[in-house]
Design a protein around this motif. Structure first.
Motif, PDB file in Angstrom:
ATOM      1  N   SER A 150      -2.084  12.875  14.107  1.00  0.00           N
ATOM      2  CA  SER A 150      -0.672  13.270  14.182  1.00  0.00           C
ATOM      3  C   SER A 150      -0.356  13.681  15.605  1.00  0.00           C
ATOM      4  CB  SER A 150      -0.386  14.439  13.235  1.00  0.00           C
ATOM      5  OG  SER A 150      -0.968  15.641  13.740  1.00  0.00           O
ATOM      6  N   LEU A 151       0.927  13.786  15.903  1.00  0.00           N
ATOM      7  CA  LEU A 151       1.323  14.233  17.237  1.00  0.00           C
ATOM      8  C   LEU A 151       0.915  15.679  17.480  1.00  0.00           C
ATOM      9  CD1 LEU A 151       4.804  12.509  17.493  1.00  0.00           C
ATOM     10  CD2 LEU A 151       2.776  12.002  18.858  1.00  0.00           C
ATOM     11  N   ARG A 152       0.901  16.482  16.446  1.00  0.00           N
ATOM     12  CA  ARG A 152       0.448  17.870  16.606  1.00  0.00           C
ATOM     13  C   ARG A 152      -1.038  17.911  16.973  1.00  0.00           C
ATOM     14  NH1 ARG A 152       0.472  22.579  11.888  1.00  0.00           N
ATOM     15  NH2 ARG A 152      -0.696  24.142  13.076  1.00  0.00           N
ATOM     16  N   ALA A 170      13.936  -1.965   8.675  1.00  0.00           N
ATOM     17  CA  ALA A 170      12.749  -1.515   9.403  1.00  0.00           C
ATOM     18  C   ALA A 170      12.386  -0.115   8.936  1.00  0.00           C
ATOM     19  CB  ALA A 170      12.995  -1.524  10.906  1.00  0.00           C
ATOM     20  N   GLY A 171      11.258   0.000   8.258  1.00  0.00           N
ATOM     21  CA  GLY A 171      10.765   1.292   7.811  1.00  0.00           C
ATOM     22  C   GLY A 171       9.727   1.827   8.790  1.00  0.00           C
ATOM     23  N   ILE A 172       9.835   3.104   9.110  1.00  0.00           N
ATOM     24  CA  ILE A 172       8.967   3.717  10.118  1.00  0.00           C
ATOM     25  C   ILE A 172       8.416   5.024   9.554  1.00  0.00           C
ATOM     26  CG2 ILE A 172       8.866   4.672  12.461  1.00  0.00           C
ATOM     27  CD1 ILE A 172      11.479   2.932  12.955  1.00  0.00           C
ATOM     28  N   GLY A 173       7.113   5.197   9.661  1.00  0.00           N
ATOM     29  CA  GLY A 173       6.476   6.445   9.262  1.00  0.00           C
ATOM     30  C   GLY A 173       5.642   6.988  10.406  1.00  0.00           C
ATOM     31  N   ILE A 174       5.893   8.230  10.788  1.00  0.00           N
ATOM     32  CA  ILE A 174       5.191   8.842  11.924  1.00  0.00           C
ATOM     33  C   ILE A 174       4.596  10.172  11.470  1.00  0.00           C
ATOM     34  CG2 ILE A 174       5.373   9.654  14.307  1.00  0.00           C
ATOM     35  CD1 ILE A 174       8.020   8.030  14.470  1.00  0.00           C
ATOM     36  N   ASN A 175       3.304  10.339  11.692  1.00  0.00           N
ATOM     37  CA  ASN A 175       2.654  11.622  11.419  1.00  0.00           C
ATOM     38  C   ASN A 175       2.971  12.573  12.565  1.00  0.00           C
ATOM     39  OD1 ASN A 175       1.432  10.454   9.128  1.00  0.00           O
ATOM     40  ND2 ASN A 175      -0.336   9.781  10.320  1.00  0.00           N
ATOM     41  N   VAL A 176       3.674  13.653  12.265  1.00  0.00           N
ATOM     42  CA  VAL A 176       4.165  14.536  13.333  1.00  0.00           C
ATOM     43  C   VAL A 176       3.437  15.873  13.343  1.00  0.00           C
ATOM     44  CG1 VAL A 176       6.185  15.651  14.355  1.00  0.00           C
ATOM     45  CG2 VAL A 176       6.426  13.424  13.261  1.00  0.00           C
ATOM     46  N   ASN A 177       3.652  16.708  12.346  1.00  0.00           N
ATOM     47  CA  ASN A 177       3.147  18.084  12.391  1.00  0.00           C
ATOM     48  C   ASN A 177       1.985  18.352  11.446  1.00  0.00           C
ATOM     49  OD1 ASN A 177       4.725  19.136  14.476  1.00  0.00           O
ATOM     50  ND2 ASN A 177       6.446  19.541  13.114  1.00  0.00           N
ATOM     51  N   HIS A 178       1.282  17.323  11.058  1.00  0.00           N
ATOM     52  CA  HIS A 178       0.078  17.511  10.256  1.00  0.00           C
ATOM     53  C   HIS A 178      -0.976  18.220  11.107  1.00  0.00           C
ATOM     54  CE1 HIS A 178       2.248  14.034   8.705  1.00  0.00           C
ATOM     55  NE2 HIS A 178       1.594  14.118   7.556  1.00  0.00           N
ATOM     56  N   GLY A 179      -1.506  19.322  10.594  1.00  0.00           N
ATOM     57  CA  GLY A 179      -2.571  20.011  11.315  1.00  0.00           C
ATOM     58  C   GLY A 179      -3.936  19.416  11.058  1.00  0.00           C
ATOM     59  N   ALA A 180      -4.077  18.778   9.898  1.00  0.00           N
ATOM     60  CA  ALA A 180      -5.333  18.134   9.518  1.00  0.00           C
ATOM     61  C   ALA A 180      -5.031  17.181   8.370  1.00  0.00           C
ATOM     62  CB  ALA A 180      -6.367  19.175   9.091  1.00  0.00           C
ATOM     63  N   ARG A 230       0.830  -1.196   0.000  1.00  0.00           N
ATOM     64  CA  ARG A 230       0.000   0.000   0.000  1.00  0.00           C
ATOM     65  C   ARG A 230       0.871   1.255   0.000  1.00  0.00           C
ATOM     66  NH1 ARG A 230      -2.631  -2.811   4.356  1.00  0.00           N
ATOM     67  NH2 ARG A 230      -4.520  -3.860   3.649  1.00  0.00           N
ATOM     68  N   ARG A 231       0.393   2.289  -0.663  1.00  0.00           N
ATOM     69  CA  ARG A 231       1.135   3.545  -0.717  1.00  0.00           C
ATOM     70  C   ARG A 231       1.056   4.234   0.639  1.00  0.00           C
ATOM     71  NH1 ARG A 231       3.234   7.286  -4.091  1.00  0.00           N
ATOM     72  NH2 ARG A 231       2.984   9.480  -3.532  1.00  0.00           N
ATOM     73  N   TRP A 232       2.210   4.754   1.097  1.00  0.00           N
ATOM     74  CA  TRP A 232       2.259   5.537   2.335  1.00  0.00           C
ATOM     75  C   TRP A 232       2.486   6.998   1.955  1.00  0.00           C
ATOM     76  CZ3 TRP A 232       1.599   4.583   7.537  1.00  0.00           C
ATOM     77  CH2 TRP A 232       1.972   5.621   8.396  1.00  0.00           C
ATOM     78  N   GLU A 233       1.551   7.867   2.340  1.00  0.00           N
ATOM     79  CA  GLU A 233       1.676   9.283   2.022  1.00  0.00           C
ATOM     80  C   GLU A 233       2.752   9.913   2.896  1.00  0.00           C
ATOM     81  OE1 GLU A 233       0.286  10.779  -0.450  1.00  0.00           O
ATOM     82  OE2 GLU A 233      -0.921   9.040  -1.030  1.00  0.00           O
ATOM     83  N   SER A 234       3.820  10.393   2.252  1.00  0.00           N
ATOM     84  CA  SER A 234       4.979  10.930   2.983  1.00  0.00           C
ATOM     85  C   SER A 234       5.116  12.418   2.675  1.00  0.00           C
ATOM     86  CB  SER A 234       6.248  10.168   2.579  1.00  0.00           C
ATOM     87  OG  SER A 234       6.059   8.779   2.681  1.00  0.00           O
ATOM     88  N   ASN A 235       4.229  13.215   3.257  1.00  0.00           N
ATOM     89  CA  ASN A 235       4.228  14.645   2.979  1.00  0.00           C
ATOM     90  C   ASN A 235       5.510  15.310   3.459  1.00  0.00           C
ATOM     91  OD1 ASN A 235       1.378  13.634   3.969  1.00  0.00           O
ATOM     92  ND2 ASN A 235       1.021  15.114   2.352  1.00  0.00           N
ATOM     93  N   PRO A 236       6.126  16.169   2.622  1.00  0.00           N
ATOM     94  CA  PRO A 236       7.394  16.789   3.013  1.00  0.00           C
ATOM     95  C   PRO A 236       7.250  17.709   4.216  1.00  0.00           C
ATOM     96  CG  PRO A 236       6.529  17.751   0.975  1.00  0.00           C
ATOM     97  CD  PRO A 236       5.688  16.565   1.278  1.00  0.00           C
ATOM     98  N   ARG A 237       8.243  17.618   5.114  1.00  0.00           N
ATOM     99  CA  ARG A 237       8.395  18.501   6.267  1.00  0.00           C
ATOM    100  C   ARG A 237       7.246  18.426   7.271  1.00  0.00           C
ATOM    101  NH1 ARG A 237      12.012  23.789   4.715  1.00  0.00           N
ATOM    102  NH2 ARG A 237      13.454  22.695   3.345  1.00  0.00           N
ATOM    103  N   LEU A 238       6.526  17.321   7.273  1.00  0.00           N
ATOM    104  CA  LEU A 238       5.452  17.169   8.240  1.00  0.00           C
ATOM    105  C   LEU A 238       5.663  15.978   9.169  1.00  0.00           C
ATOM    106  CD1 LEU A 238       2.219  17.967   6.155  1.00  0.00           C
ATOM    107  CD2 LEU A 238       3.333  19.394   7.885  1.00  0.00           C
ATOM    108  N   GLY A 239       6.266  14.914   8.665  1.00  0.00           N
ATOM    109  CA  GLY A 239       6.416  13.710   9.463  1.00  0.00           C
ATOM    110  C   GLY A 239       7.853  13.254   9.560  1.00  0.00           C
ATOM    111  N   LEU A 240       8.015  12.057  10.083  1.00  0.00           N
ATOM    112  CA  LEU A 240       9.304  11.375  10.089  1.00  0.00           C
ATOM    113  C   LEU A 240       9.143  10.100   9.278  1.00  0.00           C
ATOM    114  CD1 LEU A 240      10.509  11.677  13.817  1.00  0.00           C
ATOM    115  CD2 LEU A 240      11.332  12.973  11.832  1.00  0.00           C
ATOM    116  N   TRP A 241       9.887  10.010   8.188  1.00  0.00           N
ATOM    117  CA  TRP A 241       9.867   8.831   7.330  1.00  0.00           C
ATOM    118  C   TRP A 241      11.303   8.319   7.256  1.00  0.00           C
ATOM    119  CZ3 TRP A 241       5.088   9.908   7.749  1.00  0.00           C
ATOM    120  CH2 TRP A 241       4.554  11.159   7.400  1.00  0.00           C
ATOM    121  N   PHE A 242      11.563   7.155   7.845  1.00  0.00           N
ATOM    122  CA  PHE A 242      12.940   6.696   7.904  1.00  0.00           C
ATOM    123  C   PHE A 242      13.016   5.184   7.991  1.00  0.00           C
ATOM    124  CE2 PHE A 242      11.567   7.332  12.227  1.00  0.00           C
ATOM    125  CZ  PHE A 242      12.271   6.460  13.036  1.00  0.00           C
ATOM    126  N   SER A 243      14.205   4.669   7.694  1.00  0.00           N
ATOM    127  CA  SER A 243      14.459   3.227   7.728  1.00  0.00           C
ATOM    128  C   SER A 243      15.818   2.980   8.344  1.00  0.00           C
ATOM    129  CB  SER A 243      14.435   2.631   6.310  1.00  0.00           C
ATOM    130  OG  SER A 243      13.185   2.843   5.685  1.00  0.00           O
TER     131      SER A 243
END
Length: 329
Positions: free
Chosen positions: A231-233, A210-220, A122-135
């Motif tokens: 998101s954490l925000r 290990a790939g990790i995606g975290i929603n961080v600063n998404h306002g909506a 499945r596609r993971w939406e990785s919006n720039p400068r909003l979350g943490l996307w790392f492996s």
């Protein structure tokens, strides 16, 4: 892991808080001036007073490897942090490094992924400068049968890192209660906060990514994600420093890695407490099989236990829960 000169400088300036740090305490004047100039050009605001020295006033809102490194203590096995502004998939990037012989402990972050993916492709939406996307690259020294523990360990470490960051960095902020949806999703307030994708390659050059995606600063989130994602925000009501959060999670991963081979019970205790499926009616897919019943927690290896209507108990060490009731039976 040896910090770069820029990371070392940032570490010293942050440790001083709002106070000036004398230039002589930071190193040779020409080297310090060059690092300060480079950091200011990268978006940092570092004040220089000829009599008092230097102090850090602000940092840019973008992921920077030296910034993350500046916040890390001495690590046991995390050896390198990479940051890419744009890449297809950090999992694919790390897998390529692994096949080329890279040692474990390499971590790759991306501000944006163009082909980020979750489970089942499945596609993971990785919006720039909003979350943490790392492996990160792992070469666990455990029997291959125990590599199924990796996903629960990652979930445990990420949840712990988030809690520590919020508790220590957000004055008056309360860390959200993070729930685990087996095997790889973290929820808050009933909505998805983070996802984990562990991919393995066995054989002579065995490794796991290990790939990790975290929603961080998404306002909506746009529909239909607004009813299923958070998101954490949103949960804390505050915007978070993503470099500091990334460092907190890396510290948690580094410090908890030793639990895998001999103290997995600690991770299982957390998973049992965080389990949002226990007692609920679930439908789980494993390969071509669909299993329905009541979730009964985990066994000693972290496999999901499901009690079927005929009373039999099945064990799933991989798969996905596709549906679950809103309340426990």
């Amino acid at each position: 892991m040896t910090a770069s000169p820029d990371a070392a400088l940032l570490r010293r300036l942050r440790s001083a808080g709002d106070a000036f740090t004398p230039g002589a305490d930071l190193g040779q004047s020409a080297t310090v001036a060059a690092s300060v100039s480079a950091l200011n050009a990268a978006g940092y605001e570092i004040e220089h007073h000829p009599h008092h020295g230097y102090r850090l006033l602000s940092s840019p809102d973008r992921l920077i490897a030296d910034d993350i490194l500046s916040r890390l203590p001495e690590c046991r096995w995390i050896r390198e942090v990479l940051v890419f502004q744009r890449t297809a998939s950090t999992n694919d990037l790390i897998a390529g490094l692994a096949r080329d012989g890279a040692q474990p402990g390499v971590v790759a972050f991306a501000e944006e992924q163009t082909a980020g993916r979750g489970r089942l492709g499945r596609r993971w939406e990785s919006n720039p400068r909003l979350g943490l996307w790392f492996s990160l690259l792992l070469r666990p020294k455990m029997p291959a049968a125990e590599w199924t523990r990796l996903t629960l360990w990652i979930a445990y470490a990420v949840a712990l890192g988030i809690r520590h960051y919020v508790d220590e960095s957000l004055s008056g902020g309360a860390a959200p209660r993070i729930a685990l949806k087996w095997p790889n999703d973290l929820f808050a307030s009933g909505r998805k906060l983070a996802g984990i994708l562990v991919e393995t390659s066995l054989g002579e050059n065995a490794f796991a990514v290990a790939g990790i995606g975290i929603n961080v600063n998404h306002g909506a989130f746009p529909p239909p994600l607004d009813s299923t994602a958070t998101s954490l925000r949103i949960e804390t009501g505050r915007e978070l420093d993503r470099n500091a959060l990334a460092a907190a999670i890396l510290v948690s991963l580094d410090q908890s890695f030793s639990l895998l081979p001999s103290h997995f019970r600690q991770i299982l205790d957390w998973a049992s407490d965080a389990d949002c499926l226990r007692g609920r009616s679930v439908s789980a897919t494993a390969g071509t099989m669909i299993h329905q019943g009541t979730a009964k927690g985990f066994d000693q290896e972290g496999a999901l236990l499901i009690r079927k209507s005929d009373g039999s108990l099945i064990r799933l060490n991989s798969g996905e829960v596709t549906r679950f009731s809103s309340v426990a039976d």
